[in-house]
Design a protein around this motif. Structure first.
Motif, short mmCIF file in Angstrom:
data_model
loop_
_atom_site.label_atom_id
_atom_site.label_comp_id
_atom_site.label_asym_id
_atom_site.label_seq_id
_atom_site.Cartn_x
_atom_site.Cartn_y
_atom_site.Cartn_z
N VAL A 1 0.85 -1.19 0.00
CA VAL A 1 0.00 0.00 0.00
C VAL A 1 0.89 1.25 0.00
O VAL A 1 1.83 1.33 0.78
N GLN A 2 0.55 2.19 -0.87
CA GLN A 2 1.27 3.46 -0.88
C GLN A 2 0.27 4.60 -0.85
O GLN A 2 -0.78 4.53 -1.51
N LEU A 3 0.58 5.62 -0.09
CA LEU A 3 -0.24 6.82 -0.03
C LEU A 3 0.64 8.01 -0.39
O LEU A 3 1.77 8.13 0.11
N GLN A 4 0.11 8.87 -1.25
CA GLN A 4 0.87 10.02 -1.71
C GLN A 4 0.04 11.28 -1.47
O GLN A 4 -0.97 11.50 -2.14
N ALA A 5 0.49 12.09 -0.52
CA ALA A 5 -0.20 13.34 -0.22
C ALA A 5 0.36 14.46 -1.08
O ALA A 5 1.58 14.52 -1.31
N SER A 6 -0.49 15.34 -1.53
CA SER A 6 -0.06 16.48 -2.32
C SER A 6 -1.00 17.65 -2.08
O SER A 6 -2.07 17.49 -1.48
N GLY A 7 -0.59 18.82 -2.55
CA GLY A 7 -1.43 20.00 -2.43
C GLY A 7 -1.00 20.99 -1.37
O GLY A 7 -1.65 22.01 -1.17
N GLY A 8 0.08 20.69 -0.69
CA GLY A 8 0.55 21.60 0.34
C GLY A 8 1.12 22.87 -0.24
O GLY A 8 1.33 22.99 -1.45
N GLY A 9 1.34 23.84 0.63
CA GLY A 9 1.90 25.09 0.18
C GLY A 9 1.76 26.16 1.25
O GLY A 9 1.47 25.87 2.40
N SER A 10 1.97 27.40 0.82
CA SER A 10 1.88 28.54 1.73
C SER A 10 0.67 29.38 1.37
O SER A 10 0.37 29.60 0.19
N VAL A 11 -0.01 29.85 2.38
CA VAL A 11 -1.22 30.65 2.17
C VAL A 11 -1.35 31.63 3.32
O VAL A 11 -0.84 31.39 4.42
N GLN A 12 -2.04 32.72 3.08
CA GLN A 12 -2.30 33.69 4.14
C GLN A 12 -3.49 33.26 4.97
O GLN A 12 -4.37 32.52 4.50
N ALA A 13 -3.53 33.72 6.19
CA ALA A 13 -4.65 33.42 7.08
C ALA A 13 -5.96 33.81 6.41
O ALA A 13 -6.06 34.86 5.77
N GLY A 14 -6.94 32.94 6.55
CA GLY A 14 -8.23 33.15 5.91
C GLY A 14 -8.34 32.49 4.56
O GLY A 14 -9.44 32.39 3.99
N GLY A 15 -7.23 32.03 4.03
CA GLY A 15 -7.23 31.39 2.73
C GLY A 15 -7.64 29.94 2.78
O GLY A 15 -8.03 29.42 3.84
N ALA A 16 -7.53 29.29 1.63
CA ALA A 16 -7.98 27.90 1.51
C ALA A 16 -6.96 27.09 0.70
O ALA A 16 -6.25 27.62 -0.15
N LEU A 17 -6.93 25.81 1.00
CA LEU A 17 -6.12 24.86 0.24
C LEU A 17 -6.87 23.54 0.19
O LEU A 17 -7.67 23.25 1.08
N ARG A 18 -6.57 22.74 -0.81
CA ARG A 18 -7.13 21.40 -0.87
C ARG A 18 -5.99 20.40 -0.99
O ARG A 18 -5.18 20.49 -1.92
N LEU A 19 -5.96 19.47 -0.07
CA LEU A 19 -4.99 18.39 -0.11
C LEU A 19 -5.61 17.18 -0.79
O LEU A 19 -6.81 16.93 -0.67
N SER A 20 -4.76 16.42 -1.47
CA SER A 20 -5.17 15.17 -2.08
C SER A 20 -4.30 14.04 -1.55
O SER A 20 -3.11 14.24 -1.28
N CYS A 21 -4.91 12.88 -1.43
CA CYS A 21 -4.17 11.69 -1.01
C CYS A 21 -4.49 10.59 -2.02
O CYS A 21 -5.62 10.09 -2.05
N ALA A 22 -3.53 10.27 -2.85
CA ALA A 22 -3.69 9.19 -3.82
C ALA A 22 -3.25 7.88 -3.17
O ALA A 22 -2.16 7.80 -2.60
#
Length: 123
Positions: A1-22
């Protein structure tokens, strides 16, 4: 089994991000997937988890109402939508796999882990 997380980064407070786990498994619907996070010097904290069918989910108190976990079993991917981000959300985020739905998704029950992705929220 392998899990690959992606979607990280830098954002200002109040912002949004979406992470994915394949996830590389034959039938993702057979597994519970959780998101956890960790900052240096602290224990890894449960953020959210979702049952195999997607019908049940759990959120840590610090993210309730701001984060949403979802999954697309056909695409073997689980998502974490993070809205209204705060500086205290800064951490390395990991996705992990468990073969059984357990109350509050305890960290120690997750046997397989991805490599982590960094989220930095600036004020």
């Amino acid at each position: 089994v392998q899990l690959q997380a992606s979607g990280g980064g830098s954002v200002q407070a109040g912002g949004a991000l979406r992470l994915s786990c394949a996830v590389s498994v034959l039938r993702l619907e057979a597994y519970v997937i959780g998101w956890f996070r960790q900052v240096p010097g602290k224990e890894r904290e449960g953020v959210a988890c979702i049952s195999g069918s997607g019908s049940s989910s759990y959120y840590g108190d610090s993210v309730k109402g701001r984060f949403t976990i979802s999954r697309d079993n056909a695409e073997n991917t689980v998502y974490l939508q993070m809205n209204s981000l705060k500086p205290e959300d800064t951490a390395v985020y990991y996705c992990a796999l468990d073969n059984l739905w357990r109350l509050a998704c305890p960290r120690l029950s997750f046997a397989s882990w991805g490599q982590g992705t960094q989220i930095t929220v600036s004020s």
